[in-house]
Every structure is written in structure tokens, then in C-alpha cells.
Write an enzyme that holds these catalytic residues in place. Structure first.
Site, short mmCIF file in Angstrom:
data_model
loop_
_atom_site.label_atom_id
_atom_site.label_comp_id
_atom_site.label_asym_id
_atom_site.label_seq_id
_atom_site.Cartn_x
_atom_site.Cartn_y
_atom_site.Cartn_z
N ASP A 1 -6.16 14.65 15.76
CA ASP A 1 -7.12 13.57 15.64
C ASP A 1 -7.09 13.41 13.74
O ASP A 1 -6.07 13.38 13.24
CB ASP A 1 -8.44 13.85 16.09
CG ASP A 1 -9.56 12.83 16.46
OD1 ASP A 1 -9.65 11.85 15.60
OD2 ASP A 1 -9.68 12.49 17.63
N HIS B 1 -14.48 11.60 13.40
CA HIS B 1 -13.84 11.49 14.71
C HIS B 1 -13.29 12.54 15.10
O HIS B 1 -13.65 13.12 16.44
CB HIS B 1 -12.93 10.21 14.87
CG HIS B 1 -12.66 9.76 16.35
ND1 HIS B 1 -11.58 10.45 17.06
CD2 HIS B 1 -12.92 8.88 17.09
CE1 HIS B 1 -11.74 9.82 18.25
NE2 HIS B 1 -12.45 8.87 18.46
N SER C 1 -12.46 8.42 24.20
CA SER C 1 -12.34 9.68 23.23
C SER C 1 -13.11 10.95 23.73
O SER C 1 -12.51 11.97 23.77
CB SER C 1 -12.70 9.09 21.76
OG SER C 1 -11.77 8.41 21.27
#
Length: 444
Positions: free
Chosen positions: A52, A91, A242
Site C-alpha cells: 500500500d 491508507h 480496500s
């Protein structure tokens, strides 16, 4: 009392070692995480690679959880700093917190709090293939990709997935978040051998934006799933695959922890076989074979002949690839044999032709006419003239020597261009936010 305190912090089945989850963590109730899963396992002994934006290892929620990783985009660092630059950045940290948060800062707890996180920066899926290989080489049993881009699975990424599967890793990826609009096929979810995950809400309904694609295998909580970001604070979210990917990776880690000798192939089969059919009856393009149920995956007996479409697709691809390579090798090995056969036929013929030419030329030779000087090493003028250098023709008088032809043609490339005959440099995807397809409404 001292003994009891040690047991509370060391026993893998002692759920009270971690705080109760936040009220917003509705998937704990859906899955019975604290009451049913944690008494069995909390993920100990398993490494989960999070590919990520990096993971902010310094926040309290991830204290002692994050291993040194790498930056597959070439930017340096060991992955333990989140490089996200979104409005609410973090994120990768959010995905790691869904998997393994400790509850020591905000009270937010991961589903598998005793796993180790291996952070690998693949911002915008740059370096995804090398990142997957790195994760497999560093003993990650689960590789979690909460990222997606439109398009067919690139060859290098597909090869990397195969590399990871052959090293006993389960590869999990999000199906995508534009199912209600463009509904594009997304990689790496569409790569063969990947466990592709859609999203559902707390009523087990397909999330409105989850992708509608044949590659979707299972579904997991994704709507209204918040997380702790790189600022160390809990942020709400409207949802996304996600989050369902990270939660699925955590559930897979629990299974791998409980059954350390079980192969990745069997783990995926168990996850699929124990799923609850939701959405349209039977296998559908939003939720696949249904909502994963970790407790059943941990406790139920799964028949060995249960369907495993994830590995069935991969096996076909791998078999075709081996067959193609074998045919190429066989074809190449036949070339020397053909040349040998041709040489056996041509060499005697060449010898005969050479002898004929030799004797024919010899019979036609005549002595030089009287009074005509026999050619010597010097020109007719009688003056010295150096013998020609090897490969340079002797020039007529008054002309410069002619350079010899090069053994191989020489090409002078344009400035910045690759040499002729060399493969062009591979174009990397433009760096960007890895969640361009996943733009949740994160509110502080």
C-alpha cells in the site's frame, strides 16, 4: 495473581488481553471476533504483507507490530512511514490497523492483533510485481493488496502472483469500487490465483459500489468501515473494497495461524467452502460465493473435493505456461540436430566441388608472356609501396585509404534512446494515490 496476569497477556486464547472494540467496529459482532475467534487464535505466528502507501509504525495502535519492509517504488525507506498524501492521509496505515491494531491509542482493535505486518510501499501499484515477490521471499503467509487499477492483469504481476502461490502465500485483493458506474475489470483482483474480495454492509447486502465482475470470489464487511490513519486517530469511512480486503486478509491470517501446516491452496478452499451465500442466489458477480465466515473456516470440516475456483484458474494458467515452455525447448533442441543432418549432406558435396574448381583452375594456368614482368610486391614504378593493412584496400594514387567494413553494423542511437536491437525501457504506471478507485468519505 502474577500467574494470572502472565496468562492474560500471553495465552493466545485469552480475549481479555485486548480491549473491547469500538462501537463502530460492527464486523466484530458479525464475525464474533472477540467471543468466538480470539479464544481459538489471534493470528500469532503469521506475517501479513500490506502492499500500500506504507504503514505508520510509530502510532500507538501499531506499536510492536510492524516489521521492517521496503519501498518497491524505488523511493527508499523500509515501509514503516506512510507516504499517502490524500486529504486524510494514511491508507496503508488504515489497512494495517484493520488487521492488527492493538487498541492502545484509540481503542480500535484489529481482527488478528497478534500477526506481524510487513509493509511494502506500492503507491499507485508502482512496483507491484517486485513487491509481491519480496513479500513471498520474506515469508509472508498472506499478501494483502487494497489497491486496484483498470485493465487486464499485467504479465509481470501475474508471474509474481504465481511466484507467491508456489511459495505458499495467499494473495488477497480488492475487487474495485466503481461497480455502480464504469464497472471496469481491475487488477490485481483479476489475476489468476488471487482471492478477489467484494464488499457488503452490516445487513449482508452487497455494497452499492462494489464491482460486478466474474473474478469476485468472496465478500467481507466493507461499507461504513472506518480505521485508524497515520495521525493515530480513528476516522469514519463510507466504505470500500480496500477495507473488505484487509478484513479478509486478517481472517485468512487467523486460519493460517490455527492450521500452520495447511497449504495456501487448502486455506483458500476452506474460506470459500465456509462462506455464506448473500446477494443473488448462488455465485454472483458482486459477492462471489458469499460472505466469509471466519469461525466456520476455523472449525468446520471441509471436504477435500470442495470447489476451489481460485486455484483451478491458476493451475490451468500455470499448466499452459509449462506446456508452452516445454514446446519451445523441444523446438530449440531440434535445431542442432537439423544442422548436423544438413552438414552430413553438404560437407562431402562441398569437398567435391572444391576439388573440381582446384583442378579446373590449375589446368587453365598459362605462363606469363615474354617481356611482361611478373607481378611483384611493388607497383610498376619500382618505388616502395607498403603492403596494405589488413582489411584496408590499397588506394589508387592520390586517394586516401578506404577504411575496412565493420564486422557488425554500428548504430549510433539518438540521445536518450536505447541502442538498436535493445528492448525499450518498461514504462511504470504514473505514480498516484493507490486509492483513486477507492475515494471514501473520511471524516475526522
Amino acid at each position: 495473581m502474577a500467574v494470572l496476569m502472565v496468562m492474560a497477556t500471553s495465552s493466545p486464547g485469552w480475549a481479555s488481553a485486548y480491549p473491547r472494540p469500538l462501537e463502530q467496529q460492527w464486523w466484530f459482532t458479525t464475525w464474533g471476533v472477540q467471543d468466538r475467534l480470539w479464544p481459538i487464535t489471534q493470528g500469532q505466528g503469521v506475517t501479513v504483507a500490506v502492499l500500500d502507501t506504507g504503514v505508520q509504525a510509530s502510532i500507538p495502535e501499531l506499536s510492536g507490530v510492524v516489521l521492517p519492509g521496503t519501498n518497491a517504488t524505488g523511493g527508499g525507506g523500509d515501509g514503516r512511514n506512510d507516504l499517502d498524501d490524500a486529504e486524510y492521509p494514511g491508507h496503508g496505515t488504515g489497512m494495517a490497523s484493520l488487521i492488527a491494531a492493538q487498541g492502545t491509542g484509540t481503542g480500535f482493535v484489529g481482527v488478528a492483533p497478534r500477526v506481524k505486518i510487513l509493509p511494502i510501499v506500492t503507491k499507485g501499484l508502482v512496483g507491484a510485481a517486485s513487491a509481491i515477490r519480496y513479500a513471498a521471499d520474506h515469508k509472508a503467509k498472506v499478501i494483502s493488496l487494497s489497491q486496484a487499477k483498470p485493465g487486464a492483469c499485467p504479465t509481470d504481476v501475474q508471474d509474481a502472483v504465481g511466484y507467491a502461490l508456489e511459495r505458499d502465500a495467499v494473495v488477497v485483493a480488492g475487487a474495485g469500487n466503481d461497480g455502480a458506474t464504469t464497472n471496469a475489470s481491475m487488477y490485481p483482483a483479476n489475476c489468476l490465483g488471487v482471492l478477489a474480495v467484494g464488499a457488503v454492509d452490516y445487513k449482508f447486502r452487497p455494497w452499492a459500489q462494489t464491482q460486478r465482475q466474474p473474478y469476485v470470489t468472496v465478500a467481507a464487511p466493507g461499507a461504513e468501515v472506518g480505521s485508524v490513519l497515520m495521525d493515530g486517530k480513528f476516522h469514519t469511512s463510507s466504505g470500500g473494497t480496500s477495507s473488505s480486503t484487509a478484513l479478509t486478509s486478517a481472517a485468512v491470517a487467523l486460519v493460517r495461524s490455527e492450521f500452520p501446516k495447511m497449504s495456501a491452496r487448502e486455506v483458500v478452499q476452506r474460506i470459500i467452502a465456509s462462506a455464506r451465500d448473500v446477494g443473488a442466489p448462488g455465485k454472483d458477480n458482486q459477492t462471489g460465493y458469499g460472505l466469509i465466515r471466519p469461525y466456520r473456516a476455523l472449525t468446520e470440516k471441509v471436504p477435500k473435493n470442495s470447489p476451489n475456483p481460485v486455484f483451478a484458474g491458476y493451475d490451468k494458467w500455470a499448466g499452459d505456461k509449462k506446456e508452452s515452455a516445454a514446446e519451445g525447448s523441444k523446438s530449440n533442441s531440434s535445431i542442432p540436430t537439423a544442422w548436423r543432418s544438413l552438414a552430413i549432406l553438404l560437407i562431402p558435396a562441398a569437398v567435391i566441388i572444391a576439388l573440381i574448381v582446384f583442378f579446373t583452375t590449375r589446368s587453365r594456368r598459362r605462363p606469363a608472356p615474354a617481356g611482361f614482368p611478373h607481378p611483384g610486391p611493388y607497383p610498376p614504378s619500382g618505388g616502395p609501396y607498403p603492403p596494405p593493412h589488413e582489411g584496408v584496400r590499397s588506394p589508387p594514387p592520390g586517394q586516401a585509404p578506404v577504411p575496412p567494413p565493420a564486422a557488425h553494423p554500428q548504430f549510433i542511437p539518438r540521445e536518450g534512446a536505447p541502442p538498436q536491437g535493445a528492448p525499450p525501457p518498461r514504462q511504470q504506471p504514473n505514480p498516484g494515490s493507490p486509492d483513486q478507485w477507492d475515494a471514501p468519505d473520511r471524516r475526522p
